[in-house]
Design a protein around this motif. Sequence first.
Motif, PDB file in Angstrom:
ATOM      1  N   THR A 175     -45.811  26.074  -1.348  1.00 25.30           N
ATOM      2  CA  THR A 175     -45.938  25.538   0.000  1.00 25.30           C
ATOM      3  C   THR A 175     -47.042  26.280   0.724  1.00 25.30           C
ATOM      4  OG1 THR A 175     -44.728  24.858   1.992  1.00 25.30           O
ATOM      5  CG2 THR A 175     -44.217  27.042   1.100  1.00 25.30           C
ATOM      6  N   PHE A 231     -37.021  16.662  -0.946  1.00 23.01           N
ATOM      7  CA  PHE A 231     -37.919  16.081  -1.944  1.00 23.01           C
ATOM      8  C   PHE A 231     -37.287  16.224  -3.318  1.00 23.01           C
ATOM      9  CE2 PHE A 231     -38.842  20.472  -1.282  1.00 23.01           C
ATOM     10  CZ  PHE A 231     -39.052  20.986  -2.538  1.00 23.01           C
ATOM     11  N   TYR A 250     -45.731  20.969  -7.940  1.00 22.15           N
ATOM     12  CA  TYR A 250     -45.287  20.337  -6.707  1.00 22.15           C
ATOM     13  C   TYR A 250     -45.690  21.246  -5.548  1.00 22.15           C
ATOM     14  CZ  TYR A 250     -42.540  16.961  -9.324  1.00 22.15           C
ATOM     15  OH  TYR A 250     -42.152  15.943 -10.163  1.00 22.15           O
ATOM     16  N   HIS A 251     -46.580  20.752  -4.710  1.00 26.36           N
ATOM     17  CA  HIS A 251     -47.039  21.504  -3.539  1.00 26.36           C
ATOM     18  C   HIS A 251     -46.577  20.739  -2.307  1.00 26.36           C
ATOM     19  CE1 HIS A 251     -49.412  24.261  -1.203  1.00 26.36           C
ATOM     20  NE2 HIS A 251     -50.070  23.265  -0.633  1.00 26.36           N
ATOM     21  N   VAL A 252     -45.778  21.395  -1.458  1.00 30.02           N
ATOM     22  CA  VAL A 252     -45.213  20.759  -0.265  1.00 30.02           C
ATOM     23  C   VAL A 252     -45.721  21.512   0.963  1.00 30.02           C
ATOM     24  CG1 VAL A 252     -43.094  20.038   0.905  1.00 30.02           C
ATOM     25  CG2 VAL A 252     -43.162  20.137  -1.599  1.00 30.02           C
ATOM     26  N   TYR A 265     -46.852  16.230   2.806  1.00 27.24           N
ATOM     27  CA  TYR A 265     -47.262  15.327   1.735  1.00 27.24           C
ATOM     28  C   TYR A 265     -47.121  16.094   0.429  1.00 27.24           C
ATOM     29  CZ  TYR A 265     -51.469  18.124   2.452  1.00 27.24           C
ATOM     30  OH  TYR A 265     -52.336  19.178   2.614  1.00 27.24           O
ATOM     31  N   ARG A 266     -47.260  15.412  -0.693  1.00 28.40           N
ATOM     32  CA  ARG A 266     -47.291  16.129  -1.968  1.00 28.40           C
ATOM     33  C   ARG A 266     -48.742  16.477  -2.242  1.00 28.40           C
ATOM     34  NH1 ARG A 266     -45.557  14.683  -8.160  1.00 28.40           N
ATOM     35  NH2 ARG A 266     -46.292  16.680  -8.985  1.00 28.40           N
TER      36      ARG A 266
END
Length: 118
Positions: free
Chosen positions: A6, A92, A101-103, A115-116
Motif C-alpha cells: 500500500t 478487496f 496487489y497494490h492498494v 485502485y489496484r
Amino acid sequence: MTGLTTHVLDTASGRPAEGLKIDLYRLSGEAREKIKSLATNSDGRADGGPILIGESFLVGEYELVFYAGDYLRAQGTKLTEPAFLDVIPIRFGISDTAAHYHVPLLLSPYGYSTYRGS
C-alpha cells in the motif's frame, strides 16, 4: 514481485502520509482476523516491503483499515466532529498468489480514492 503493498498520499498537502496507522484483516464471512498493524513511513509506505508475502499471502478476502482522522488531526487539519472521514475500510480480494496487489489510498479530509495499482 508478489505480495500486498500500500501507499498513502495526502492529496490536500501534496505529500506522502507519514505516520498513518493501518490495520490489515483477513475476512471469513462476517468474521475478521487481524493480521497486522503498521504505520506508514516518510514515503507513505510500510517499512520492510510487502505487508503480506510468502506463506501469509493467501487467496481470500481482506480489509485494510486506514485511520485517516487520527492522521489528519495530527497534521493540524481542522475536522468537523464527527469527522466526515475518520476510519476508511477498503475491502478487496486476492485471487492470485503469484501476483502483486497494490492498494494505494489518495486521501484528503473530504474524499479518498483507491485502485489496484502496480
